[in-house]
Design a protein around this motif. Structure first.
Motif, PDB file in Angstrom:
ATOM      1  N   PRO A 167       0.824  -1.221   0.000  1.00 26.96           N
ATOM      2  CA  PRO A 167       0.000   0.000   0.000  1.00 26.96           C
ATOM      3  C   PRO A 167       0.851   1.260   0.000  1.00 26.96           C
ATOM      4  CG  PRO A 167      -0.870  -1.606   1.558  1.00 26.96           C
ATOM      5  CD  PRO A 167       0.454  -2.148   1.089  1.00 26.96           C
ATOM      6  N   GLN A 168       0.350   2.306  -0.663  1.00 32.69           N
ATOM      7  CA  GLN A 168       1.113   3.543  -0.822  1.00 32.69           C
ATOM      8  C   GLN A 168       1.363   4.269   0.493  1.00 32.69           C
ATOM      9  OE1 GLN A 168      -0.484   6.072  -3.859  1.00 32.69           O
ATOM     10  NE2 GLN A 168      -0.076   4.635  -5.506  1.00 32.69           N
ATOM     11  N   ASP A 169       0.544   3.998   1.516  1.00 39.63           N
ATOM     12  CA  ASP A 169       0.779   4.686   2.779  1.00 39.63           C
ATOM     13  C   ASP A 169       2.012   4.158   3.516  1.00 39.63           C
ATOM     14  OD1 ASP A 169      -0.185   2.230   3.527  1.00 39.63           O
ATOM     15  OD2 ASP A 169      -1.858   2.980   4.734  1.00 39.63           O
ATOM     16  N   HIS A 170       2.670   3.141   2.943  1.00 41.03           N
ATOM     17  CA  HIS A 170       3.899   2.613   3.529  1.00 41.03           C
ATOM     18  C   HIS A 170       5.151   3.271   2.954  1.00 41.03           C
ATOM     19  CE1 HIS A 170       1.246  -0.468   5.116  1.00 41.03           C
ATOM     20  NE2 HIS A 170       2.247  -0.985   5.802  1.00 41.03           N
ATOM     21  N   PHE A 171       5.004   4.104   1.920  1.00 40.54           N
ATOM     22  CA  PHE A 171       6.198   4.721   1.353  1.00 40.54           C
ATOM     23  C   PHE A 171       5.923   6.153   0.896  1.00 40.54           C
ATOM     24  CE2 PHE A 171       4.156   2.324  -2.073  1.00 40.54           C
ATOM     25  CZ  PHE A 171       4.148   3.210  -3.145  1.00 40.54           C
ATOM     26  N   THR A 172       6.995   6.935   0.843  1.00 34.24           N
ATOM     27  CA  THR A 172       6.930   8.323   0.384  1.00 34.24           C
ATOM     28  C   THR A 172       7.955   8.519  -0.721  1.00 34.24           C
ATOM     29  OG1 THR A 172       8.533   9.041   2.054  1.00 34.24           O
ATOM     30  CG2 THR A 172       6.190   9.174   2.643  1.00 34.24           C
ATOM     31  N   THR A 173       7.729   9.515  -1.562  1.00 33.69           N
ATOM     32  CA  THR A 173       8.633   9.799  -2.676  1.00 33.69           C
ATOM     33  C   THR A 173       9.024  11.271  -2.654  1.00 33.69           C
ATOM     34  OG1 THR A 173       7.611   8.078  -4.036  1.00 33.69           O
ATOM     35  CG2 THR A 173       8.920   9.734  -5.174  1.00 33.69           C
ATOM     36  N   ALA A 174      10.304  11.546  -2.864  1.00 36.72           N
ATOM     37  CA  ALA A 174      10.799  12.917  -2.906  1.00 36.72           C
ATOM     38  C   ALA A 174      11.856  13.038  -3.989  1.00 36.72           C
ATOM     39  CB  ALA A 174      11.373  13.322  -1.550  1.00 36.72           C
ATOM     40  N   SER A 175      12.029  14.240  -4.517  1.00 42.51           N
ATOM     41  CA  SER A 175      13.015  14.492  -5.566  1.00 42.51           C
ATOM     42  C   SER A 175      13.947  15.608  -5.134  1.00 42.51           C
ATOM     43  CB  SER A 175      12.319  14.860  -6.879  1.00 42.51           C
ATOM     44  OG  SER A 175      11.500  13.810  -7.333  1.00 42.51           O
ATOM     45  N   ASN A 176      15.209  15.427  -5.477  1.00 40.06           N
ATOM     46  CA  ASN A 176      16.224  16.451  -5.235  1.00 40.06           C
ATOM     47  C   ASN A 176      17.025  16.610  -6.516  1.00 40.06           C
ATOM     48  OD1 ASN A 176      18.109  18.240  -4.271  1.00 40.06           O
ATOM     49  ND2 ASN A 176      19.067  16.811  -2.835  1.00 40.06           N
ATOM     50  N   GLY A 177      16.573  17.540  -7.367  1.00 42.40           N
ATOM     51  CA  GLY A 177      17.190  17.676  -8.674  1.00 42.40           C
ATOM     52  C   GLY A 177      16.890  16.456  -9.521  1.00 42.40           C
ATOM     53  N   ALA A 178      17.931  15.804 -10.037  1.00 39.71           N
ATOM     54  CA  ALA A 178      17.755  14.625 -10.885  1.00 39.71           C
ATOM     55  C   ALA A 178      17.628  13.339 -10.080  1.00 39.71           C
ATOM     56  CB  ALA A 178      18.919  14.509 -11.862  1.00 39.71           C
ATOM     57  N   LEU A 179      17.841  13.424  -8.763  1.00 41.85           N
ATOM     58  CA  LEU A 179      17.767  12.226  -7.929  1.00 41.85           C
ATOM     59  C   LEU A 179      16.376  12.092  -7.326  1.00 41.85           C
ATOM     60  CD1 LEU A 179      19.217   9.811  -6.606  1.00 41.85           C
ATOM     61  CD2 LEU A 179      19.790  11.333  -4.692  1.00 41.85           C
ATOM     62  N   HIS A 180      15.753  10.945  -7.540  1.00 40.75           N
ATOM     63  CA  HIS A 180      14.420  10.659  -7.011  1.00 40.75           C
ATOM     64  C   HIS A 180      14.551   9.517  -5.996  1.00 40.75           C
ATOM     65  CE1 HIS A 180      13.093  13.128 -10.353  1.00 40.75           C
ATOM     66  NE2 HIS A 180      13.742  12.310 -11.175  1.00 40.75           N
ATOM     67  N   THR A 181      13.910   9.663  -4.859  1.00 41.72           N
ATOM     68  CA  THR A 181      14.036   8.696  -3.774  1.00 41.72           C
ATOM     69  C   THR A 181      12.667   8.304  -3.237  1.00 41.72           C
ATOM     70  OG1 THR A 181      16.161   9.633  -3.111  1.00 41.72           O
ATOM     71  CG2 THR A 181      15.040   8.238  -1.507  1.00 41.72           C
ATOM     72  N   SER A 182      12.470   7.003  -3.047  1.00 38.94           N
ATOM     73  CA  SER A 182      11.265   6.495  -2.404  1.00 38.94           C
ATOM     74  C   SER A 182      11.692   5.780  -1.132  1.00 38.94           C
ATOM     75  CB  SER A 182      10.515   5.537  -3.328  1.00 38.94           C
ATOM     76  OG  SER A 182       9.328   5.081  -2.711  1.00 38.94           O
ATOM     77  N   ARG A 183      11.051   6.129   0.004  1.00 39.47           N
ATOM     78  CA  ARG A 183      11.379   5.532   1.297  1.00 39.47           C
ATOM     79  C   ARG A 183      10.232   4.633   1.743  1.00 39.47           C
ATOM     80  NH1 ARG A 183      14.052  10.408   1.462  1.00 39.47           N
ATOM     81  NH2 ARG A 183      16.187  10.327   2.280  1.00 39.47           N
ATOM     82  N   LEU A 184      10.563   3.379   2.005  1.00 42.04           N
ATOM     83  CA  LEU A 184       9.584   2.384   2.417  1.00 42.04           C
ATOM     84  C   LEU A 184       9.817   1.997   3.871  1.00 42.04           C
ATOM     85  CD1 LEU A 184       7.400   0.142   1.697  1.00 42.04           C
ATOM     86  CD2 LEU A 184       9.364  -1.322   1.191  1.00 42.04           C
ATOM     87  N   THR A 185       8.744   1.935   4.658  1.00 41.42           N
ATOM     88  CA  THR A 185       8.843   1.442   6.038  1.00 41.42           C
ATOM     89  C   THR A 185       7.962   0.214   6.184  1.00 41.42           C
ATOM     90  OG1 THR A 185       7.089   2.971   6.738  1.00 41.42           O
ATOM     91  CG2 THR A 185       9.364   3.693   7.027  1.00 41.42           C
ATOM     92  N   LEU A 186       8.514  -0.835   6.807  1.00 41.15           N
ATOM     93  CA  LEU A 186       7.806  -2.092   6.993  1.00 41.15           C
ATOM     94  C   LEU A 186       7.995  -2.608   8.411  1.00 41.15           C
ATOM     95  CD1 LEU A 186       8.599  -4.186   3.783  1.00 41.15           C
ATOM     96  CD2 LEU A 186       6.394  -3.193   4.406  1.00 41.15           C
ATOM     97  N   GLN A 187       6.940  -3.172   8.980  1.00 46.29           N
ATOM     98  CA  GLN A 187       7.040  -3.866  10.256  1.00 46.29           C
ATOM     99  C   GLN A 187       7.538  -5.277   9.950  1.00 46.29           C
ATOM    100  OE1 GLN A 187       5.797  -2.232  13.141  1.00 46.29           O
ATOM    101  NE2 GLN A 187       6.687  -3.803  14.463  1.00 46.29           N
TER     102      GLN A 187
END
Length: 308
Positions: A167-187
């Motif tokens: 589910p999308q509520d487990h991860f967030t996405t952010a961009s810093n210039g050309a670098l794109h990052t998705s952070r996932l948290t899991l129990q």
């Protein structure tokens, strides 16, 4: 005028093989389609795909390879009209697939005389741009695990666990210039020893990339301990004790004994694997019973360097 109508018409003559006009760019590991259309109905046995020119050319794919030629196992034919379309799909392209590809029609199935030759299309394969970064150390089962997925191509991410969408509520996405990052948290759970998480990036199905991360590389399952002991039947002055160490992961568990403030060396059996992916072992000690002072506590300890 006699009432009749004169008509002058120009009929377009399509005589050349058509391939992509612009170069094709792809990311390592993706699938690529190279198009080829013929001006008239053609037998697939007369068409061949080559990479490179002249003596440097390499046979890639054809319906009837010449003696000594082989089709690339990653290549299959594509196209809706099998009589005029002779495109190919290259699956899982590699860096060394970079080059110019020619679609060629031969006069007969011997493949000695070229009837028509496409202009060629340049394929450029760039290095894989998707990376998953795990935590700096291991995570105990029950704790929250964070994974980061980095991409320099696209900000569209999706995460899968064992093939199922997270589910999308487990991860967030952010961009810093050309670098794109998705952070996932899991129990984390005990079953995660055998779980794999995938980071999927890209909207285009053919250009979509994914990177897998095995949770076994960061999961720690702490063991259960049970001590058993009895006098040595051959020497009543000695006590023999065993510590059953059950259900731990990874395999390199550290086991030690203490008697009060005294450290005691132990001999551990080779760890055995369990059906759930964990390990179990038994560690033994023999001590002189007279050395056990009143109130001294015999303890077995097991853990890992990060958690001891």
């Amino acid at each position: 005028m006699d009432g009749s109508m004169l008509c002058c018409c120009f009929k377009y003559k399509w005589s050349a093989i058509v391939q992509q006009k612009t170069p094709v760019e792809a990311v390592e590991g993706s699938n690529v389609v190279l198009t080829c259309r013929m001006p008239s109905i053609t037998s697939w046995d007369l068409v061949r795909w080559y990479k490179g020119e002249g003596s440097q050319s390499t046979h890639i794919f054809s319906g009837l390879p010449k003696a000594g030629d082989r089709n690339d196992a990653r290549v299959t034919r594509t196209g809706q009209n099998y009589e005029t379309e002779f495109g190919i799909i290259i699956k899982g392209v590699k860096i060394n697939d970079t080059g110019k590809y020619y679609c060629i029609k031969y006069a007969d199935d011997k493949g000695d005389t070229i009837s028509k030759e496409g202009p060629g299309v340049t394929l450029t394969v760039t290095a894989k741009n998707l990376t998953i970064i795990g935590p700096p150390g291991r995570v105990k089962v029950g704790e929250v695990l964070e994974l980061q997925c980095h991409s320099n191509k696209d900000a569209t991410f999706m995460w899968l666990k064992n093939g199922e969408a997270i589910p999308q509520d487990h991860f967030t996405t952010a961009s810093n210039g050309a670098l794109h990052t998705s952070r996932l948290t899991l129990q984390t759970e005990k079953g995660d020893i055998r779980s794999a998480v995938q980071c999927v990036q890209g909207k285009n199905e053919q250009q979509r990339m994914s990177e897998a991360f095995n949770l076994s590389s960061v999961i720690t399952v702490m063991p259960r301990l049970q001590i058993q002991g009895s006098p040595d039947t051959r020497n009543r002055s000695l006590g023999k004790y065993s510590c059953r160490v059950d259900g731990f992961y990874p395999e390199d568990v550290l086991v030690s004994w203490t008697l009060g403030k005294l450290n005691i060396s132990a001999c551990c059996e080779k760890a055995q694997s369990n059906n759930d992916g964990t390990f179990s072992t038994t560690c033994h000690i023999t001590i002189v019973l007279a050395k056990i002072s009143s109130g001294a506590v015999l303890q077995c300890h097991a853990g890992y360097r990060d958690h001891c």
